[in-house]
Scaffold this motif. Structure first.
Motif, PDB file in Angstrom:
ATOM      1  N   TYR A  72       1.198   4.870  -7.497  1.00 35.20           N
ATOM      2  CA  TYR A  72       1.943   5.876  -8.253  1.00 35.20           C
ATOM      3  C   TYR A  72       1.569   7.289  -7.837  1.00 35.20           C
ATOM      4  O   TYR A  72       2.443   8.161  -7.697  1.00 35.20           O
ATOM      5  CB  TYR A  72       1.679   5.700  -9.748  1.00 35.20           C
ATOM      6  N   GLY A  73       0.263   7.529  -7.626  1.00 35.81           N
ATOM      7  CA  GLY A  73      -0.164   8.873  -7.256  1.00 35.81           C
ATOM      8  C   GLY A  73       0.345   9.300  -5.896  1.00 35.81           C
ATOM      9  O   GLY A  73       0.851  10.416  -5.732  1.00 35.81           O
ATOM     10  N   GLY A  74       0.220   8.411  -4.888  1.00 32.09           N
ATOM     11  CA  GLY A  74       0.700   8.756  -3.554  1.00 32.09           C
ATOM     12  C   GLY A  74       2.196   8.976  -3.518  1.00 32.09           C
ATOM     13  O   GLY A  74       2.692   9.928  -2.909  1.00 32.09           O
ATOM     14  N   ALA A  75       2.956   8.081  -4.185  1.00 30.83           N
ATOM     15  CA  ALA A  75       4.413   8.221  -4.209  1.00 30.83           C
ATOM     16  C   ALA A  75       4.836   9.479  -4.960  1.00 30.83           C
ATOM     17  O   ALA A  75       5.722  10.223  -4.509  1.00 30.83           O
ATOM     18  CB  ALA A  75       5.039   6.986  -4.839  1.00 30.83           C
ATOM     19  N   ALA A  76       4.198   9.742  -6.115  1.00 31.98           N
ATOM     20  CA  ALA A  76       4.555  10.922  -6.898  1.00 31.98           C
ATOM     21  C   ALA A  76       4.224  12.205  -6.147  1.00 31.98           C
ATOM     22  O   ALA A  76       5.009  13.172  -6.164  1.00 31.98           O
ATOM     23  CB  ALA A  76       3.822  10.897  -8.239  1.00 31.98           C
TER      24      ALA A  76
END
Length: 538
Positions: free
Chosen positions: A455-459
């Protein structure tokens, strides 16, 4: 519209119809048993290493690679050469680092790999969300480009109605390929595509070299002159600029491509269909050899387009040069209407068309597989879904993903959506790559770290891209008349890739500390309870 006569357009249309009919028939015949998940997702792992390697190469070489990379080389020279090399290096990295471990632990989807050590609904949902966020932008780019490209190829008026019709046509075919063919059917289409692509590209490259008497130096001199850039054609900066920030942006783009292109879910999906580790090793050898050969041909074709067509005519047809390979095939003939020109142009146009179809079919299958297997079968039904039910859901999710991609592509057909390709690769490099490498090689990786990296990398990639100068603030941006950018680059990889890895590490460390604190607290409570019991006994 192009300047070919009705005879050439008739030949192209007949070729398109023939290719669609044959590939649809083969896809249906190779389709999987409706009750067998292993057949649908892996084809019983019956493909030989050569066939599987060609299928991997076919999925990896998208229409964007064929058209956009050739155009960048024709217009930007050195920048395009480096991009072509980075494209090949990404698959090499997959072969040496991830291919064998993925085959050892994977079953059908990326969610199976990630859930091996961290089972649970949260893992499956995150895997599905990131798969969709990486594949849907790519689908929109491919379909949106298909509208403009097919109107050019078929000589149709470049109006919204014609482009919409082409988008719906290609999108409908991709739904049929994905829903009926499964992994074996789409693999067959990829094999046909890559053979046609290599053959046609090799023929064009040979004709380019023959035009200059097999003298590469003469080709480069003519390309430098045709580009209008002079010596700058062989220097970094024509695509992104020459300032310090632009040079960082150029490095960021190459890092993103190397780390992210081969990690996209529709590529790794093919690894699970290999019989065993030696088979996946040989499959990757075939795939790397095929992709490297094609990238070399792309370099020759892009340079040939600059030399024989010229940047002025290429940008007049398409500012991004995506029609350069078609214009080159026309320039290599004896003039519009001649037999040689008609045959070469029709062959290249047909190859581009089947490349578009196969690319979007593979991406649709990856998205639908994740929705059916990860989200429905494991997150919703908690692993208790019947095989026939999951197969039905996979077929209908193929339709749903296809309709969504078609609708989005029609809505944005007048925009410059090339930025979505960069976004998809950035998500692959910033979310998928950290999650896979940590999951496969770090025993201390935890569920919290996994969710943080996904989630962090994609966001991070999504937010930075939304406020980058690729979306607003420059004449070449998606919204050229608006300016809300604060991120100074067009590729997010230089920031989002370290962020994805850091988020996974921090999340895992925090969970370890929380577990240690919980263990200490439990031990303290136990000791206090024991002390009270002893005191009461006394």
């Amino acid at each position: 519209m192009n300047d070919f006569g009705t005879g050439t357009q008739t030949v192209v249309l007949i070729l398109f119809t023939t290719l669609v009919t044959l590939t649809l028939l083969m896809c249906v015949l190779a389709g999987s048993d409706r009750d067998d998940l292993t057949d649908f997702y892996t084809g019983y792992r019956s493909l030989t290493p050569l066939k599987n390697g060609l299928a991997i190469a076919g999925d990896y070489i998208s229409a964007a690679t064929v058209l956009s990379t050739t155009g960048i080389i024709a217009l930007a020279g050195y920048d395009g050469y480096v991009l072509a090399v980075s494209t090949a290096l990404s698959l090499v990295l997959l072969m040496f680092l991830l291919a064998e471990p993925l085959r050892n632990v994977g079953s059908f989807t990326m969610g199976d790999v990630l859930a091996r050590n961290m089972p649970g609904r949260a893992t499956r949902i995150a895997s599905c969300a990131v798969t969709l966020s990486a594949t849907l932008p790519f689908l929109v780019v491919q379909l949106s480009g298909a509208g403009s490209l097919l109107t050019f190829i078929l000589g149709l008026p470049h109006v919204a109605g014609a482009r919409t019709t082409c988008i719906v046509l290609v999108g409908s075919l991709m739904i049929i390929y994905a829903a009926l063919g499964g992994i074996k059917g789409t693999a067959l289409i990829q094999m046909i595509k890559i053979v046609l692509l290599l053959g046609t590209s090799a023929a064009v490259a040979v004709l380019v070299l023959n035009r200059f008497d097999w003298n590469p130096e003469a080709v480069l001199r003519a390309a430098r002159q045709g580009s209008g850039a002079g010596p700058a054609f062989f220097q970094q900066g024509l695509q992104l600029g020459t300032s310090a920030v632009d040079r960082l942006d150029f490095a960021s783009l190459q890092i993103t491509v190397i780390l992210g292109a081969a990690c996209l879910p529709h590529i790794t999906m093919r690894l699970y269909s290999a019989r065993d580790v030696p088979a996946v090793r040989r499959s990757m050898s075939w795939a790397v050899g095929t992709v490297t050969t094609f990238c070399l041909l792309v370099i020759i074709m892009g340079t040939g387009a600059a030399a024989l067509v010229g940047s002025r005519f290429i940008t007049a047809a398409d500012p991004h040069g995506r029609a350069s390979v078609l214009m080159l095939s026309r320039a290599l003939g004896d003039g519009p209407g001649s037999v040689g020109t008609t045959v070469l142009y029709a062959a290249m146009a047909g190859t581009v068309f089947i490349t578009l179809l196969s690319s979007v079919a593979g991406m649709t299958l990856a998205a639908a597989s994740s929705l059916a297997h990860d989200l429905f079968a494991h997150a919703v039904r908690r692993g208790r879904a019947a095989p026939r039910t999951e197969m039905t859901v996979a077929a209908w999710t193929s339709v749903a993903v296809g309709i969504a991609a078609i609708a989005l592509s029609v809505l944005v057909q007048n925009w410059d959506v090339a930025v979505l390709t960069t976004l998809a690769i950035c998500i692959g490099a910033s979310a998928v790559a950290p999650a896979l490498t940590y999951s496969l090689f770090w025993r201390g990786f935890t569920r919290t770290g996994l969710l943080a990296s996904l989630y962090g990398g994609a966001a991070c990639a999504l937010v930075l891209m939304a406020f980058s100068k690729a979306v607003s603030g420059t004449p070449a941006a998606v919204f050229p008349h608006a300016d809300f950018h604060w991120f100074p680059m067009q590729s997010t990889g230089l920031v989002s890739v370290p962020f994805g890895y850091l988020a996974g590490w921090l999340g895992s460390r925090l969970e370890h500390r929380r577990r240690a604190a919980h263990s200490q607290e439990s031990r303290r409570l136990y000791e206090e309870s024991e002390a009270r019991l002893l005191a009461a006994a006394e």
